[in-house]
Design a protein around this motif. Structure first.
Motif, mmCIF file in Angstrom:
data_model
loop_
_atom_site.group_PDB
_atom_site.id
_atom_site.type_symbol
_atom_site.label_atom_id
_atom_site.label_comp_id
_atom_site.label_asym_id
_atom_site.label_seq_id
_atom_site.Cartn_x
_atom_site.Cartn_y
_atom_site.Cartn_z
ATOM 1 N N GLU A 121 0.929 -1.131 0.006
ATOM 2 C CA GLU A 121 -0.073 0.074 -0.046
ATOM 3 C C GLU A 121 0.807 1.190 -0.045
ATOM 4 O O GLU A 121 1.588 1.594 0.865
ATOM 5 N N GLY A 122 0.751 1.954 -1.070
ATOM 6 C CA GLY A 122 1.589 3.049 -1.236
ATOM 7 C C GLY A 122 1.587 3.625 -2.653
ATOM 8 O O GLY A 122 0.797 3.123 -3.321
ATOM 9 N N ASP A 123 2.551 4.434 -2.749
ATOM 10 C CA ASP A 123 2.732 5.177 -4.099
ATOM 11 C C ASP A 123 4.077 5.480 -4.300
ATOM 12 O O ASP A 123 4.934 5.044 -3.600
ATOM 13 N N GLU A 124 4.524 5.896 -5.511
ATOM 14 C CA GLU A 124 5.914 6.028 -5.920
ATOM 15 C C GLU A 124 6.649 7.043 -5.379
ATOM 16 O O GLU A 124 7.857 7.362 -5.541
ATOM 17 N N GLN A 125 5.751 7.915 -4.587
ATOM 18 C CA GLN A 125 6.519 9.336 -4.039
ATOM 19 C C GLN A 125 6.780 8.975 -2.462
ATOM 20 O O GLN A 125 7.654 9.761 -1.851
ATOM 21 N N SER A 126 5.843 8.519 -1.794
ATOM 22 C CA SER A 126 5.804 8.350 -0.478
ATOM 23 C C SER A 126 6.586 7.334 -0.056
ATOM 24 O O SER A 126 6.489 6.154 -0.360
ATOM 25 N N PRO A 127 7.631 7.694 1.234
ATOM 26 C CA PRO A 127 8.319 6.420 1.346
ATOM 27 C C PRO A 127 7.396 5.587 2.065
ATOM 28 O O PRO A 127 6.649 5.688 2.697
ATOM 29 N N TYR A 128 7.923 4.003 1.807
ATOM 30 C CA TYR A 128 7.166 2.863 2.448
ATOM 31 C C TYR A 128 7.729 3.188 3.949
ATOM 32 O O TYR A 128 8.551 3.328 4.352
ATOM 33 N N ARG A 129 6.837 2.317 4.669
ATOM 34 C CA ARG A 129 7.056 2.392 6.216
ATOM 35 C C ARG A 129 7.810 1.225 6.568
ATOM 36 O O ARG A 129 7.858 0.052 5.951
ATOM 37 N N ALA A 130 8.486 1.494 7.707
ATOM 38 C CA ALA A 130 9.270 0.171 8.175
ATOM 39 C C ALA A 130 8.651 -1.042 8.638
ATOM 40 O O ALA A 130 9.063 -2.146 8.345
ATOM 41 N N ALA A 131 7.363 -0.806 8.956
ATOM 42 C CA ALA A 131 6.295 -1.818 9.288
ATOM 43 C C ALA A 131 6.359 -2.700 7.847
ATOM 44 O O ALA A 131 6.069 -3.869 7.982
ATOM 45 N N GLN A 132 6.202 -2.237 6.900
ATOM 46 C CA GLN A 132 5.736 -2.823 5.553
ATOM 47 C C GLN A 132 6.863 -3.615 5.173
ATOM 48 O O GLN A 132 7.021 -4.755 4.903
ATOM 49 N N TYR A 133 8.005 -3.076 5.180
ATOM 50 C CA TYR A 133 9.422 -3.635 5.134
ATOM 51 C C TYR A 133 9.745 -4.828 6.242
ATOM 52 O O TYR A 133 10.055 -5.904 5.790
ATOM 53 N N ALA A 134 9.445 -4.826 7.488
ATOM 54 C CA ALA A 134 9.438 -6.325 8.293
ATOM 55 C C ALA A 134 8.385 -7.245 7.818
ATOM 56 O O ALA A 134 8.899 -8.187 7.760
ATOM 57 N N THR A 135 7.280 -6.546 7.466
ATOM 58 C CA THR A 135 6.133 -7.725 6.840
ATOM 59 C C THR A 135 6.558 -8.570 5.859
ATOM 60 O O THR A 135 6.604 -9.482 5.578
ATOM 61 N N LEU A 136 7.065 -7.693 4.813
ATOM 62 C CA LEU A 136 7.469 -8.012 3.615
ATOM 63 C C LEU A 136 8.742 -8.938 3.683
ATOM 64 O O LEU A 136 8.675 -10.173 3.062
ATOM 65 N N SER A 137 9.838 -8.646 4.474
ATOM 66 C CA SER A 137 10.843 -9.775 4.713
ATOM 67 C C SER A 137 10.345 -10.813 5.463
ATOM 68 O O SER A 137 10.976 -11.742 5.067
ATOM 69 N N ARG A 138 9.430 -10.913 6.343
ATOM 70 C CA ARG A 138 9.141 -12.334 6.974
ATOM 71 C C ARG A 138 8.508 -13.179 5.886
ATOM 72 O O ARG A 138 8.641 -14.164 5.915
ATOM 73 N N VAL A 139 7.463 -12.358 5.100
ATOM 74 C CA VAL A 139 6.810 -13.140 4.298
ATOM 75 C C VAL A 139 7.785 -13.782 3.137
ATOM 76 O O VAL A 139 7.909 -14.882 2.649
ATOM 77 N N VAL A 140 8.662 -13.056 2.661
ATOM 78 C CA VAL A 140 9.680 -13.227 1.524
ATOM 79 C C VAL A 140 10.422 -14.537 2.194
ATOM 80 O O VAL A 140 10.902 -15.614 1.455
ATOM 81 N N ARG A 141 10.778 -14.458 3.354
ATOM 82 C CA ARG A 141 11.766 -15.508 4.167
ATOM 83 C C ARG A 141 10.865 -16.963 3.990
ATOM 84 O O ARG A 141 11.287 -17.764 3.515
ATOM 85 N N ASP A 142 9.764 -16.656 4.235
ATOM 86 C CA ASP A 142 8.826 -17.920 4.410
ATOM 87 C C ASP A 142 8.485 -18.702 3.028
ATOM 88 O O ASP A 142 8.482 -19.660 2.724
ATOM 89 N N LEU A 143 8.441 -17.687 1.803
ATOM 90 C CA LEU A 143 8.280 -17.912 0.512
ATOM 91 C C LEU A 143 9.472 -18.575 -0.087
ATOM 92 O O LEU A 143 9.281 -19.689 -0.674
ATOM 93 N N LEU A 144 10.556 -17.933 0.449
ATOM 94 C CA LEU A 144 11.902 -18.665 -0.038
ATOM 95 C C LEU A 144 12.274 -19.871 0.426
ATOM 96 O O LEU A 144 12.671 -20.848 -0.248
ATOM 97 N N THR A 145 11.705 -20.234 1.680
ATOM 98 C CA THR A 145 11.862 -21.587 2.239
ATOM 99 C C THR A 145 10.939 -22.546 1.565
ATOM 100 O O THR A 145 11.241 -23.728 1.453
ATOM 101 N N HIS A 146 9.741 -22.115 1.527
ATOM 102 C CA HIS A 146 8.730 -22.903 1.062
ATOM 103 C C HIS A 146 8.730 -23.389 -0.559
ATOM 104 O O HIS A 146 8.338 -24.671 -0.884
ATOM 105 N N TYR A 147 9.294 -22.297 -1.220
ATOM 106 C CA TYR A 147 9.207 -22.594 -2.847
ATOM 107 C C TYR A 147 10.825 -22.634 -3.367
ATOM 108 O O TYR A 147 11.246 -21.514 -3.385
#
Length: 186
Positions: A121-147
């Motif tokens: 959730e965002g646009d190309e000008q507004s900085p993304y939030r630390a909470a978004q990077y944290a969640t993204l990192s957690r899900v990507v870690r799980d995806l890398l493990t699963h696939y």
């Protein structure tokens, strides 16, 4: 394991009808997107309504342009870090559109066939939030493990797979910070 039957356990589920079977069942890439509805407005339920074909075209002038689209993503990561899952990872979500990508060995088209789509959730000008990077990192870690076919090198942006049509997640997305956050989990 945080992924069971194609769902990421921490995510709230809002099921979209906009998906179908992957042609070969392959999951080997991840595409990052950005979305805000209306553009530049964060929060509310418009994104969920778009992905579930319930967006009211009368609710905002911009909605009339997009209400008829049949699109989805596997996950949406809200500004506060909440994850919302619309489509199981094993199914083909409709997020990439006409797309093409050099995967290191060959050009491949139609990334929906083999890629997972995550909307921030965002646009190309507004900085993304630390909470978004944290969640993204957690899900990507799980995806890398699963696939096993999905590797950090196979994470890309909508801008890279559809450069004449799309620019998201845009310059506001900090790739270096994302990789640093992801590195904490690998």
């Amino acid at each position: 394991m945080s992924i069971t039957q194609g769902y990421w356990a921490p995510a709230r589920r809002v099921l979209s009808p906009n998906h179908n079977a992957r042609p070969a069942g392959e999951v080997s890439a991840l595409v990052l997107h950005s979305i805000s509805l209306p553009p530049g407005v964060f929060s509310g339920d418009a994104i969920e309504r778009l992905f579930t074909n319930r967006l009211d075209p009368q609710a905002h002038p911009y909605f009339a342009q997009v209400a008829g689209l049949r699109v989805s993503a596997h996950l949406l990561i809200r500004r506060d870090g909440e994850a919302v899952q619309f489509v199981p990872f094993e199914r083909r979500a409709w997020h990439a559109g006409r797309s093409r990508w050099f995967d290191g060995m060959a050009w491949r088209a139609e990334l929906n066939d083999f890629a997972i789509g995550i909307e921030l959730e965002g646009d190309e000008q507004s900085p993304y939030r630390a909470a978004q990077y944290a969640t993204l990192s957690r899900v990507v870690r799980d995806l890398l493990t699963h696939y096993p076919a999905l590797t950090p090198e196979r994470i890309t942006s909508h801008a890279r797979i559809a450069p004449l049509r799309k620019t998201d997640p845009g310059p506001a997305f900090d790739w270096a910070y994302f990789r640093q956050c992801l590195g904490q989990f690998l």
